[in-house]
Design an enzyme around this catalytic site. Structure first.
Site, PDB file in Angstrom:
ATOM      1  N   CYS A 291      11.584  44.355  10.253  1.00 32.66           N
ATOM      2  CA  CYS A 291      12.021  45.726  10.061  1.00 32.66           C
ATOM      3  C   CYS A 291      10.821  46.600  10.433  1.00 32.66           C
ATOM      4  O   CYS A 291       9.746  46.469   9.850  1.00 32.66           O
ATOM      5  CB  CYS A 291      12.410  45.971   8.605  1.00 32.66           C
ATOM      6  SG  CYS A 291      12.534  47.739   8.245  1.00 32.66           S
TER       7      CYS A 291
ATOM      8  N   GLU B 214       0.849  -1.211   0.000  1.00 34.52           N
ATOM      9  CA  GLU B 214       0.000   0.000   0.000  1.00 34.52           C
ATOM     10  C   GLU B 214       0.873   1.245   0.000  1.00 34.52           C
ATOM     11  O   GLU B 214       2.031   1.179   0.381  1.00 34.52           O
ATOM     12  CB  GLU B 214      -0.832   0.070   1.299  1.00 34.52           C
ATOM     13  CG  GLU B 214      -1.632  -1.134   1.573  1.00 34.52           C
ATOM     14  CD  GLU B 214      -2.208  -1.126   2.990  1.00 34.52           C
ATOM     15  OE1 GLU B 214      -2.046  -0.120   3.721  1.00 34.52           O
ATOM     16  OE2 GLU B 214      -2.818  -2.132   3.344  1.00 34.52           O
TER      17      GLU B 214
ATOM     18  N   LYS C 186      10.706   3.176   3.140  1.00 36.50           N
ATOM     19  CA  LYS C 186      10.674   4.641   2.987  1.00 36.50           C
ATOM     20  C   LYS C 186      11.345   5.048   1.684  1.00 36.50           C
ATOM     21  O   LYS C 186      12.439   4.577   1.371  1.00 36.50           O
ATOM     22  CB  LYS C 186      11.421   5.300   4.158  1.00 36.50           C
ATOM     23  CG  LYS C 186      10.782   5.024   5.506  1.00 36.50           C
ATOM     24  CD  LYS C 186       9.640   5.956   5.767  1.00 36.50           C
ATOM     25  CE  LYS C 186      10.166   7.286   6.218  1.00 36.50           C
ATOM     26  NZ  LYS C 186       9.423   7.876   7.299  1.00 36.50           N
TER      27      LYS C 186
ATOM     28  N   CYS D 195      16.701  49.203   4.293  1.00 38.67           N
ATOM     29  CA  CYS D 195      16.596  50.598   4.724  1.00 38.67           C
ATOM     30  C   CYS D 195      17.488  50.922   5.916  1.00 38.67           C
ATOM     31  O   CYS D 195      17.560  52.069   6.353  1.00 38.67           O
ATOM     32  CB  CYS D 195      15.140  50.945   5.054  1.00 38.67           C
ATOM     33  SG  CYS D 195      14.567  50.182   6.566  1.00 38.67           S
TER      34      CYS D 195
ATOM     35  N   ASP E 198       1.414  10.407   3.944  1.00 40.16           N
ATOM     36  CA  ASP E 198       2.169  11.272   4.843  1.00 40.16           C
ATOM     37  C   ASP E 198       1.237  12.292   5.494  1.00 40.16           C
ATOM     38  O   ASP E 198       1.078  13.414   5.019  1.00 40.16           O
ATOM     39  CB  ASP E 198       3.270  11.982   4.048  1.00 40.16           C
ATOM     40  CG  ASP E 198       4.371  12.483   4.955  1.00 40.16           C
ATOM     41  OD1 ASP E 198       4.336  12.170   6.159  1.00 40.16           O
ATOM     42  OD2 ASP E 198       5.271  13.179   4.456  1.00 40.16           O
TER      43      ASP E 198
ATOM     44  N   CYS F   4      10.460  51.776   4.110  1.00 43.75           N
ATOM     45  CA  CYS F   4      11.278  50.651   3.635  1.00 43.75           C
ATOM     46  C   CYS F   4      10.685  50.135   2.313  1.00 43.75           C
ATOM     47  O   CYS F   4       9.544  49.659   2.281  1.00 43.75           O
ATOM     48  CB  CYS F   4      11.289  49.578   4.718  1.00 43.75           C
ATOM     49  SG  CYS F   4      12.261  48.150   4.296  1.00 43.75           S
TER      50      CYS F   4
ATOM     51  N   TYR G  40      -6.704   2.314   6.457  1.00 46.57           N
ATOM     52  CA  TYR G  40      -5.885   1.187   6.030  1.00 46.57           C
ATOM     53  C   TYR G  40      -5.732   0.081   7.057  1.00 46.57           C
ATOM     54  O   TYR G  40      -4.923  -0.813   6.881  1.00 46.57           O
ATOM     55  CB  TYR G  40      -4.498   1.682   5.606  1.00 46.57           C
ATOM     56  CG  TYR G  40      -3.848   2.664   6.568  1.00 46.57           C
ATOM     57  CD1 TYR G  40      -3.525   2.300   7.868  1.00 46.57           C
ATOM     58  CD2 TYR G  40      -3.560   3.960   6.150  1.00 46.57           C
ATOM     59  CE1 TYR G  40      -2.936   3.191   8.738  1.00 46.57           C
ATOM     60  CE2 TYR G  40      -2.960   4.866   7.024  1.00 46.57           C
ATOM     61  CZ  TYR G  40      -2.659   4.474   8.315  1.00 46.57           C
ATOM     62  OH  TYR G  40      -2.073   5.352   9.184  1.00 46.57           O
TER      63      TYR G  40
ATOM     64  N   CYS H  11      18.078  46.256   8.917  1.00 46.90           N
ATOM     65  CA  CYS H  11      17.362  45.932   7.681  1.00 46.90           C
ATOM     66  C   CYS H  11      18.302  46.100   6.472  1.00 46.90           C
ATOM     67  O   CYS H  11      18.896  47.164   6.302  1.00 46.90           O
ATOM     68  CB  CYS H  11      16.145  46.835   7.523  1.00 46.90           C
ATOM     69  SG  CYS H  11      15.271  46.562   5.971  1.00 46.90           S
TER      70      CYS H  11
ATOM     71  N   LYS I 191       2.221   4.625   1.606  1.00 46.54           N
ATOM     72  CA  LYS I 191       2.350   5.158   2.960  1.00 46.54           C
ATOM     73  C   LYS I 191       1.994   6.642   2.878  1.00 46.54           C
ATOM     74  O   LYS I 191       2.744   7.444   2.321  1.00 46.54           O
ATOM     75  CB  LYS I 191       3.770   4.962   3.477  1.00 46.54           C
ATOM     76  CG  LYS I 191       3.938   5.346   4.925  1.00 46.54           C
ATOM     77  CD  LYS I 191       5.281   4.855   5.435  1.00 46.54           C
ATOM     78  CE  LYS I 191       5.502   5.108   6.904  1.00 46.54           C
ATOM     79  NZ  LYS I 191       5.206   6.449   7.364  1.00 46.54           N
TER      80      LYS I 191
END
Ligand code: IVH
Length: 692
Positions: free
Chosen positions: A423, A112, A311, A408, A116, A429, A224, A405, A114
């Site tokens: 910022c 089957e 996996k 600016c 996630d 900015c 499942y 920043c 898997k």
């Protein structure tokens, strides 16, 4: 309707709505329009509100979610929820198969996908969902039944026969990529942090306090594993196939395999094909099919011996980190982005990867010049997951995060509870201004065509655009004179700006770019307060009373309106003539006030949806099914014989299209209300031979 018939009708509606909901969500073959479905659902909701004690806990209306806050009860699993042993290579898998064959000889396996997502255990008693519990620590989990009820593919009541009176069925709740992308788009628009991947999004959603939120997030489920006595089949596969007949979402991608070769072929196939699935998978699960053999093999404390996960290789690549850029978003949030030596990964060349924030850099001890692993999971952009320390240059130094920043020069700030730096210079900015204007003009906001990111930047550089309100004082001649624009584009932009003045209030509210106020929140706020002035005046407490508005959003709104710069923008937008108030639904007439109408069949001049819109515009309500609640039916061609028979039996008036149009027309000589129309017998216009 008498109380008894209303309750009967509730039971009937539960079945009808559940049936159509399955047709839509599970079979992908709807038999009625969304509109009709909504009408049925609404009818059921209204009856349930009237008779709350009679409302079934498994009513399909529960899928819409309630706003009652969940505090999850911790409950013990009847059977522990085990995990799976992992294998990562063909050899390891071969060893597992060999061990089993040695112990019991040749056996059948089931391979089957898997999924996630996040594991869930559902209990059904007498064919009805009674409990949904997360895995928790495997022995006890959280009771998330209210949230799970909102997932459309999970049956609230079973169909078919042969299911045990009590059993558990387990599976995975996951968020399809489409829902995940939509959610992140909404979050981005609201200036909220993006969710890392669909798995986290599914797990997080399931633990939401309001099931209404869960209902909207578009979760899905696959089942499942069944546990219980008196199961109909003696094999895993056999029972899953039965479960499908009972209405459970069981994956189609399941195969009985009789050899290692067949299992490997299944793995090889899905290792590639999974990329075109609409949801995330991270491997293949292989299980011994026969329950008797499963019992012989038994379990360890953590996982069954009769199942194993293979996996998929996480797609990752090793490359050098050259530098880190810092992007400034429209909310001022700083996002570090890694510049990498280009490397091939899962079919694309990766040059940049995200590193979420300063904490992430510190946690992984990422340094300039390091060789780093980049991975593409279900994530949007690849991310750095690990540093290859064995290849670290001898002279490397810990990464120093920026303090100012990059755009600016303002000193960055951190807000409590947030990992990102910000910022604070919202008004000067550049990327923040351009980001906010881009958001304002975007399709779901004011939808001003022609004003793309580059044009906005051009206008900014030429001093013509400093904030969103400047848009409404742009001068077409000045626009056309700009390099790269010309008269035609300038005219397009002006037309887009003109049209944006008709945009509904809730979209303007979203367009303002108030932190955390996404599209949905804007709709709720608009519906609750009806005007921008009312929102601006409201206290944090009052704001938090609106549906879907929590303390965090309420604070963000009050802060927005406290700011003088923002207030000035708002006033200039008002002067530009934008909609500052929610449009009230204006009725064309009240001719059908209080009337319940069924629209059935095909009409010559109008679509069915148009007919329904007409009913509502004249104050009436559309119902999908013929019942004693219905005042009259508007019948076109091919009205179903069952409906017709029922209408006749209940003695309900049937109008043809012409008679209906006369009824809602303003012609005083005829009729202005349904009542008098029926009395005057305009219904007598014969259609299709025998309708009355
Ligand atoms: S069988 C005792 N089948 O993967 C049986 N699990 O890493 C245990 N998972 O806990 C589970 N797809 O949450 C099984 N087709 C599948 C699965 C699956 C995903 C999850 C499940 C499990 C985890 C183990």
């Amino acid at each position: 309707m008498s109380e008894r018939t209303e309750i009967q009708r509730m039971r009937e509606l539960e079945d009808i709505v559940e049936y159509h909901s399955r047709k839509y969500y599970v079979d992908n073959a709807p038999e009625i329009s969304d509109f009709e479905f909504d009408a049925l659902l609404r009818e059921l909701q209204e009856l349930e509100a009237k008779h709350p004690d009679e409302a079934s806990p498994n009513s399909p209306t529960k899928r819409v979610g309630s706003d009652i806050t969940n505090s999850f009860k911790s409950v013990e699993h009847r059977y522990p929820m085990l995990s799976l042993a992992n294998t990562y290579s063909s050899e390891e898998l071969g060893e597992w198969i060999d061990r089993i064959t040695k112990e019991i000889g040749e056996v059948e396996f089931v391979a089957e996908l898997k999924f996630d997502g996040t594991a869930i255990s559902l209990t059904y008693e007498d064919g009805a969902l009674s409990r949904a519990v997360t895995r928790g620590d495997g022995r006890r989990g959280d009771d998330v039944t209210d949230n799970v009820r909102t997932i459309a593919t999970i049956p609230l009541r079973l169909t078919g026969e042969g299911y045990p009176s009590l059993f558990e069925i387990r599976g995975e709740i996951y968020m399809p990529y489409a829902s995940f992308d939509r959610l992140n788009t909404e979050r981005e628009a609201a200036g909220e942090p993006l969710l890392a991947n669909p798995r986290n999004a599914a797990a997080g959603t399931l633990k939401q306090q309001s099931s209404q939120v869960v209902a909207r997030r578009g979760l899905d489920c696959t089942l499942y594993h069944i546990a219980g006595d008196n199961l109909p089949a003696s094999t895993h596969y056999g029972n899953l196939m039965e479960a499908r007949k009972w209405g459970f979402p069981v994956s189609n991608h399941i195969k009985v395999c009789r050899s290692r070769k067949e299992i490997e072929a299944f793995i090889a196939y899905w290792d590639t094909e999974r990329k075109s699935l609409p949801y995330a998978t991270d491997g293949i699960v292989i299980k011994v099919n026969d329950y008797a053999y499963q019992r012989t093999l038994g379990t360890t404390a953590k996982a069954p011996r009769w199942a194993v996960a293979y996996k998929f290789q996480a797609e990752r690549a090793l490359t050098r980190l050259r530098s880190v850029d810092f992007q400034v978003g429209r909310t001022g949030a700083i996002t570090p982005v890694a510049n990498l030596d280009p490397v091939q990964l899962a079919g694309t060349i990766v040059k940049r990867a995200s590193i979420h924030n300063a904490q992430q850099i510190a946690a992984l001890d990422i340094r300039l010049g390091d060789m780093v692993y980049v991975e593409k999971g279900g994530e949007i952009i690849p991310k750095i997951t690990e540093v290859e320390l064995s290849e670290r240059p001898a002279d490397s130094e810990p990464f120093e995060y920026i303090t100012h920043c990059p755009e600016c020069g303002s000193e960055l700030v951190r807000y409590e509870g947030e990992a990102k730096h910000y910022c604070p210079n919202a008004t000067e900015c550049k990327p923040q201004i351009i980001g906010r204007i881009s958001h304002f003009v975007s399709r779901k906001a004011m939808d001003i065509e022609g004003l793309g990111g580059e044009t906005i930047e051009l206008l900014w550089e030429n001093g013509m655009l400093r904030d969103i309100a400047d848009i409404y004082s742009l001068d077409p001649i000045q626009l056309a004179a700009l390099p790269r624009l010309g008269e035609k584009s300038a005219a397009n932009i002006m037309e887009g700006i003109r049209r944006s003045k008709d945009v509904a209030f809730e979209r303007l509210l979203f367009a303002l770019g108030i932190r955390f106020v996404g599209e949905t929140t804007a709709k709720y706020l608009a519906g609750h307060f009806l005007s921008l002035d009312a929102i601006a005046r409201a206290t944090t407490e009052e704001l938090a009373e609106a549906e879907e508005v929590g303390a965090k959003i309420a604070v963000a709104i009050t802060e927005y309106f406290r700011d003088e710069h923002n207030r000035n923008i708002v006033e200039r937008l008002r002067d530009a003539g934008l909609h500052f108030e929610a449009a009230e639904r204006v009725l064309t007439s009240e001719a059908l006030m209080g009337k319940s109408v069924v629209i059935s069949g095909k009409f010559s001049g109008r679509s069915r949806d148009d007919m329904k819109a007409l009913v509502e515009a004249h104050g009436g309500k559309c119902l999908a099914a013929v019942s004693a609640n219905v005042d009259f039916i508007v019948a076109g061609e091919n009205m179903g014989p069952a409906k017709l028979q029922k209408a006749e039996k209940l003695g309900i008036t049937i109008l043809n299209e012409e008679a209906f149009m006369a009824l809602i027309s303003h012609d005083e000589a005829r009729a202005t209300t349904a009542e008098s129309a029926v009395k005057q017998d305009i219904v007598d216009t014969p259609i299709q031979g025998r309708l009355f």
